[in-house]
Design an enzyme around this catalytic site. Sequence first.
Site, PDB file in Angstrom:
ATOM      1  N   CYS A   1      -2.175  -0.394   7.591  1.00 13.36           N
ATOM      2  CA  CYS A   1      -1.410   0.841   7.445  1.00 13.36           C
ATOM      3  C   CYS A   1      -1.478   1.684   8.718  1.00 13.36           C
ATOM      4  O   CYS A   1      -0.484   2.298   9.117  1.00 13.36           O
ATOM      5  CB  CYS A   1      -1.905   1.630   6.240  1.00 13.36           C
ATOM      6  SG  CYS A   1      -1.526   0.801   4.669  1.00 13.36           S
TER       7      CYS A   1
ATOM      8  N   HIS B   1       0.858  -1.190   0.000  1.00 13.37           N
ATOM      9  CA  HIS B   1       0.000   0.000   0.000  1.00 13.37           C
ATOM     10  C   HIS B   1       0.895   1.241   0.000  1.00 13.37           C
ATOM     11  O   HIS B   1       2.041   1.188   0.472  1.00 13.37           O
ATOM     12  CB  HIS B   1      -0.889   0.021   1.243  1.00 13.37           C
ATOM     13  CG  HIS B   1      -1.944  -1.023   1.234  1.00 13.37           C
ATOM     14  ND1 HIS B   1      -3.031  -0.973   2.087  1.00 13.37           N
ATOM     15  CD2 HIS B   1      -2.102  -2.151   0.499  1.00 13.37           C
ATOM     16  CE1 HIS B   1      -3.809  -2.026   1.871  1.00 13.37           C
ATOM     17  NE2 HIS B   1      -3.261  -2.760   0.922  1.00 13.37           N
TER      18      HIS B   1
ATOM     19  N   CYS C   1      -6.039   1.793   5.896  1.00 18.60           N
ATOM     20  CA  CYS C   1      -6.635   0.535   6.343  1.00 18.60           C
ATOM     21  C   CYS C   1      -6.018   0.164   7.701  1.00 18.60           C
ATOM     22  O   CYS C   1      -5.063   0.806   8.148  1.00 18.60           O
ATOM     23  CB  CYS C   1      -6.376  -0.564   5.314  1.00 18.60           C
ATOM     24  SG  CYS C   1      -4.660  -1.125   5.263  1.00 18.60           S
TER      25      CYS C   1
ATOM     26  N   GLU D   1       1.003   3.877   1.814  1.00 17.18           N
ATOM     27  CA  GLU D   1       1.506   4.276   3.135  1.00 17.18           C
ATOM     28  C   GLU D   1       2.681   3.411   3.566  1.00 17.18           C
ATOM     29  O   GLU D   1       3.696   3.913   4.056  1.00 17.18           O
ATOM     30  CB  GLU D   1       0.409   4.162   4.200  1.00 17.18           C
ATOM     31  CG  GLU D   1      -0.832   4.965   3.922  1.00 17.18           C
ATOM     32  CD  GLU D   1      -1.921   4.162   3.216  1.00 17.18           C
ATOM     33  OE1 GLU D   1      -1.649   3.541   2.155  1.00 17.18           O
ATOM     34  OE2 GLU D   1      -3.059   4.155   3.712  1.00 17.18           O
TER      35      GLU D   1
END
Length: 158
Positions: free
Chosen positions: A86, A53, A83, A55
């Site tokens: 993260c 992801h 999420c 992040e």
Amino acid sequence: MEFSTHMPEALDQARSAAARGEVPVGAVLVGADGRVLARAGNRTREDSDPTAHAEILAIRAACAALGSERLPGAQLWVTLEPCPMCAAAISAARIAVLYYGADDPRMGGVRHGARVFDHPQCHHRPEIIDGISAEESRNLLQDFFRARRGAGTLARDG
């Protein structure tokens, strides 16, 4: 230090991710000194890595650049509510401020769903400022998924 938004850079990263066929989420990580440490867009498909992801990639790059597993005083700008995975990484990295654009009622882990920073087990809670460029962030995501549905592709992950 004068306030400066880094959401336009995060949105650029999200657009680049979309152009690569990734879910359009972008992140920019800024150090305590105001210097940009890392920029990233989602790369889960490209890297065949469900943890890639935006992040996570930005945190990994910033930590590598600084030679530290923690980023005290750092600010993370991301186009979509992180999420739970993260959010946990943001806590572990000791990021001071999280700025994000669009809410994610389905998969979010900050204001929705798991609400990671509200758990008693969470050892670090960043300051959270949401809604920055939320409409543009939301439109990027909606346009991406609308185009995928139109192409007959089922999009499940974000």
